[in-house]
Design a protein around this motif. Structure first.
Motif, PDB file in Angstrom:
ATOM      1  N   ARG A  53       2.858  39.549  -0.565  1.00  0.00           N
ATOM      2  CA  ARG A  53       3.032  39.148  -1.969  1.00  0.00           C
ATOM      3  C   ARG A  53       1.774  38.495  -2.520  1.00  0.00           C
ATOM      4  NH1 ARG A  53       8.432  35.671  -1.558  1.00  0.00           N
ATOM      5  NH2 ARG A  53       7.883  35.197  -3.728  1.00  0.00           N
ATOM      6  N   ASP A  54       0.684  38.562  -1.765  1.00  0.00           N
ATOM      7  CA  ASP A  54      -0.611  38.001  -2.143  1.00  0.00           C
ATOM      8  C   ASP A  54      -0.572  36.476  -2.277  1.00  0.00           C
ATOM      9  OD1 ASP A  54      -3.344  38.409  -2.550  1.00  0.00           O
ATOM     10  OD2 ASP A  54      -3.129  38.332  -4.728  1.00  0.00           O
ATOM     11  N   ARG A  55       0.324  35.837  -1.536  1.00  0.00           N
ATOM     12  CA  ARG A  55       0.343  34.380  -1.468  1.00  0.00           C
ATOM     13  C   ARG A  55      -0.608  33.944  -0.349  1.00  0.00           C
ATOM     14  NH1 ARG A  55       6.579  33.159  -0.515  1.00  0.00           N
ATOM     15  NH2 ARG A  55       6.064  34.597   1.187  1.00  0.00           N
ATOM     16  N   ILE A  56      -1.406  32.945  -0.623  1.00  0.00           N
ATOM     17  CA  ILE A  56      -2.358  32.469   0.379  1.00  0.00           C
ATOM     18  C   ILE A  56      -1.725  31.383   1.235  1.00  0.00           C
ATOM     19  CG2 ILE A  56      -4.536  31.250   0.732  1.00  0.00           C
ATOM     20  CD1 ILE A  56      -5.662  32.651  -1.658  1.00  0.00           C
ATOM     21  N   PHE A  57      -1.802  31.576   2.542  1.00  0.00           N
ATOM     22  CA  PHE A  57      -1.319  30.583   3.495  1.00  0.00           C
ATOM     23  C   PHE A  57      -2.513  29.941   4.197  1.00  0.00           C
ATOM     24  CE2 PHE A  57       2.392  33.131   2.853  1.00  0.00           C
ATOM     25  CZ  PHE A  57       3.485  32.317   3.147  1.00  0.00           C
ATOM     26  N   CYS A  58      -2.496  28.628   4.287  1.00  0.00           N
ATOM     27  CA  CYS A  58      -3.475  27.911   5.097  1.00  0.00           C
ATOM     28  C   CYS A  58      -2.953  27.914   6.530  1.00  0.00           C
ATOM     29  CB  CYS A  58      -3.646  26.485   4.584  1.00  0.00           C
ATOM     30  SG  CYS A  58      -4.746  25.480   5.606  1.00  0.00           S
ATOM     31  N   ARG A 108       4.667  30.330  12.893  1.00  0.00           N
ATOM     32  CA  ARG A 108       5.322  31.583  12.507  1.00  0.00           C
ATOM     33  C   ARG A 108       4.273  32.570  12.006  1.00  0.00           C
ATOM     34  NH1 ARG A 108      10.172  32.210   7.984  1.00  0.00           N
ATOM     35  NH2 ARG A 108      10.699  34.372   8.452  1.00  0.00           N
ATOM     36  N   PHE A 109       4.348  33.797  12.491  1.00  0.00           N
ATOM     37  CA  PHE A 109       3.356  34.811  12.136  1.00  0.00           C
ATOM     38  C   PHE A 109       3.560  35.270  10.697  1.00  0.00           C
ATOM     39  CE2 PHE A 109       1.728  39.230  12.102  1.00  0.00           C
ATOM     40  CZ  PHE A 109       0.429  38.998  12.539  1.00  0.00           C
ATOM     41  N   VAL A 110       2.478  35.250   9.932  1.00  0.00           N
ATOM     42  CA  VAL A 110       2.500  35.705   8.546  1.00  0.00           C
ATOM     43  C   VAL A 110       2.086  37.173   8.519  1.00  0.00           C
ATOM     44  CG1 VAL A 110       1.505  35.409   6.245  1.00  0.00           C
ATOM     45  CG2 VAL A 110       1.906  33.409   7.700  1.00  0.00           C
ATOM     46  N   SER A 163      -5.478  40.687   8.931  1.00  0.00           N
ATOM     47  CA  SER A 163      -6.772  40.159   8.489  1.00  0.00           C
ATOM     48  C   SER A 163      -6.647  38.671   8.203  1.00  0.00           C
ATOM     49  CB  SER A 163      -7.281  40.895   7.247  1.00  0.00           C
ATOM     50  OG  SER A 163      -6.420  40.682   6.141  1.00  0.00           O
ATOM     51  N   VAL A 164      -7.731  37.955   8.474  1.00  0.00           N
ATOM     52  CA  VAL A 164      -7.767  36.501   8.293  1.00  0.00           C
ATOM     53  C   VAL A 164      -9.110  36.118   7.678  1.00  0.00           C
ATOM     54  CG1 VAL A 164      -7.828  34.275   9.508  1.00  0.00           C
ATOM     55  CG2 VAL A 164      -6.169  36.016  10.192  1.00  0.00           C
ATOM     56  N   VAL A 165      -9.086  35.117   6.822  1.00  0.00           N
ATOM     57  CA  VAL A 165     -10.285  34.622   6.149  1.00  0.00           C
ATOM     58  C   VAL A 165     -10.683  33.271   6.726  1.00  0.00           C
ATOM     59  CG1 VAL A 165     -11.199  33.768   3.947  1.00  0.00           C
ATOM     60  CG2 VAL A 165      -9.825  35.860   4.011  1.00  0.00           C
ATOM     61  N   GLN A 166     -11.937  33.140   7.123  1.00  0.00           N
ATOM     62  CA  GLN A 166     -12.482  31.857   7.564  1.00  0.00           C
ATOM     63  C   GLN A 166     -13.369  31.297   6.463  1.00  0.00           C
ATOM     64  OE1 GLN A 166     -14.628  31.016  11.545  1.00  0.00           O
ATOM     65  NE2 GLN A 166     -16.286  31.101  10.056  1.00  0.00           N
ATOM     66  N   VAL A 167     -13.171  30.030   6.141  1.00  0.00           N
ATOM     67  CA  VAL A 167     -13.968  29.395   5.094  1.00  0.00           C
ATOM     68  C   VAL A 167     -14.662  28.154   5.661  1.00  0.00           C
ATOM     69  CG1 VAL A 167     -13.984  28.375   2.787  1.00  0.00           C
ATOM     70  CG2 VAL A 167     -12.342  30.185   3.340  1.00  0.00           C
ATOM     71  N   GLN A 168     -15.978  28.136   5.547  1.00  0.00           N
ATOM     72  CA  GLN A 168     -16.754  26.936   5.855  1.00  0.00           C
ATOM     73  C   GLN A 168     -17.051  26.266   4.512  1.00  0.00           C
ATOM     74  OE1 GLN A 168     -19.971  27.509   8.834  1.00  0.00           O
ATOM     75  NE2 GLN A 168     -19.282  29.644   8.920  1.00  0.00           N
ATOM     76  N   TRP A 169     -16.483  25.096   4.329  1.00  0.00           N
ATOM     77  CA  TRP A 169     -16.506  24.461   3.008  1.00  0.00           C
ATOM     78  C   TRP A 169     -17.150  23.084   3.069  1.00  0.00           C
ATOM     79  CZ3 TRP A 169     -14.684  19.893   1.059  1.00  0.00           C
ATOM     80  CH2 TRP A 169     -14.605  19.753  -0.333  1.00  0.00           C
ATOM     81  N   GLY A 228       0.923  22.828  -7.468  1.00  0.00           N
ATOM     82  CA  GLY A 228       1.698  22.532  -6.270  1.00  0.00           C
ATOM     83  C   GLY A 228       0.863  22.273  -5.043  1.00  0.00           C
ATOM     84  N   GLY A 229       1.571  22.154  -3.914  1.00  0.00           N
ATOM     85  CA  GLY A 229       0.910  21.845  -2.662  1.00  0.00           C
ATOM     86  C   GLY A 229       0.287  23.072  -2.016  1.00  0.00           C
ATOM     87  N   VAL A 230      -0.306  22.845  -0.850  1.00  0.00           N
ATOM     88  CA  VAL A 230      -0.958  23.910  -0.089  1.00  0.00           C
ATOM     89  C   VAL A 230       0.110  24.619   0.744  1.00  0.00           C
ATOM     90  CG1 VAL A 230      -2.696  24.412   1.664  1.00  0.00           C
ATOM     91  CG2 VAL A 230      -3.106  22.594  -0.021  1.00  0.00           C
TER      92      VAL A 230
END
Length: 250
Positions: free
Chosen positions: A229-234, A132-134, A142-148, A26-28
């Motif tokens: 629910r351990d779903r990842i949001f971008c 909308r606040f997750v 907590s938030v994850v930053q990714v340099q890709w 699926g999508g992001v």
């Protein structure tokens, strides 16, 4: 070519004929996100659970009352924050018209009351997003930053030092900030499994962006969050860097 507009990524993630069936899972996933430019609403993006993809809400629904209703729907009792506002000020933007990277990003975390007041005043001269606040996976935000890049994935995970619901002695901002304010947060150990998971998410984003017609991504800095629910949001992208087009054959 680099893209710094806060809403640019959401437009590139939109469901299109060229992206349908691109990835098996699926999508992001994104939170409901309202984008505005020069003080005007340009789109309301959300993740459609049926289509499993990012779509734009019809313009007729893009009114303050509907935005407020959706953003506060499902909020827990005494939830301190229902929306995150990020923007570049119009006056600062005019000072650096050719160098958007120099224009600082302001961040606010809005209560339900503050959200209603903001929507009532309009978007002024801002360029930015209202999101909308997750709710976080744990009791602290907590938030994850990714340099890709296609060859490297660097993951930085920061966790707030205050409990989101329990530490009412701290302000809403102090309980919600992560990468924005290091004095309120700490670095958390990143496991190899976590790096692999977010590398996969970034690869999916890169595939979608490329299929949207902007060309291959060379680099990006993106922020993610896992919900209860351990779903990842971008959440958003600080910058997207595209490969220059190949020169035409002589």
């Amino acid at each position: 070519m680099a893209e710094y507009r806060l809403h640019a990524l959401f437009n590139l993630l939109l469901r299109k004929e060229t992206t349908v069936g691109l990835v098996d899972d699926g999508g992001v996933r994104i939170p409901d996100t309202v984008a505005f430019r020069h003080g005007m609403l340009v789109g309301w993006y959300h993740f459609d659970e049926v289509l499993q993809d990012v779509v734009k809400r019809d313009r007729k629904y893009c009114i303050s009352e509907e935005i407020y209703r959706v953003f506060v729907r499902g909020a827990r009792p005494k939830q301190p924050c229902v929306a995150r506002l990020m923007y570049r000020d119009g006056a600062e933007r005019e000072r650096h018209p050719d160098d958007p990277e120099r224009v600082p990003i302001a961040v606010r975390f809005l209560t339900a009351k503050e959200l209603k007041e903001f929507l009532g005043k309009g978007y002024q001269s801002y360029d930015g997003i209202l999101q909308r606040f997750v709710l976080p996976k744990t009791e602290t935000n907590s938030v994850v930053q990714v340099q890709w890049s296609p060859h490297t994935t660097l993951v930085s995970w920061r966790r707030n030092l205050h409990k989101l619901f329990a530490d009412r002695g701290a302000s809403v901002y102090d309980r919600c900030t992560t990468h924005e304010c290091r004095k309120n947060s700490c670095e958390v150990h990143v496991t190899p499994q976590m790096t692999e998971r977010y590398s996969h998410e970034c690869l999916r984003i890169a595939q979608r962006v490329s299929a949207a017609g902007r060309g291959p991504l060379r680099q990006m800095v993106v922020f993610f969050k896992a919900d209860p629910r351990d779903r990842i949001f971008c959440l958003w992208a600080l910058v997207l860097v595209f490969r220059p087009p190949a020169p035409l054959a002589a």
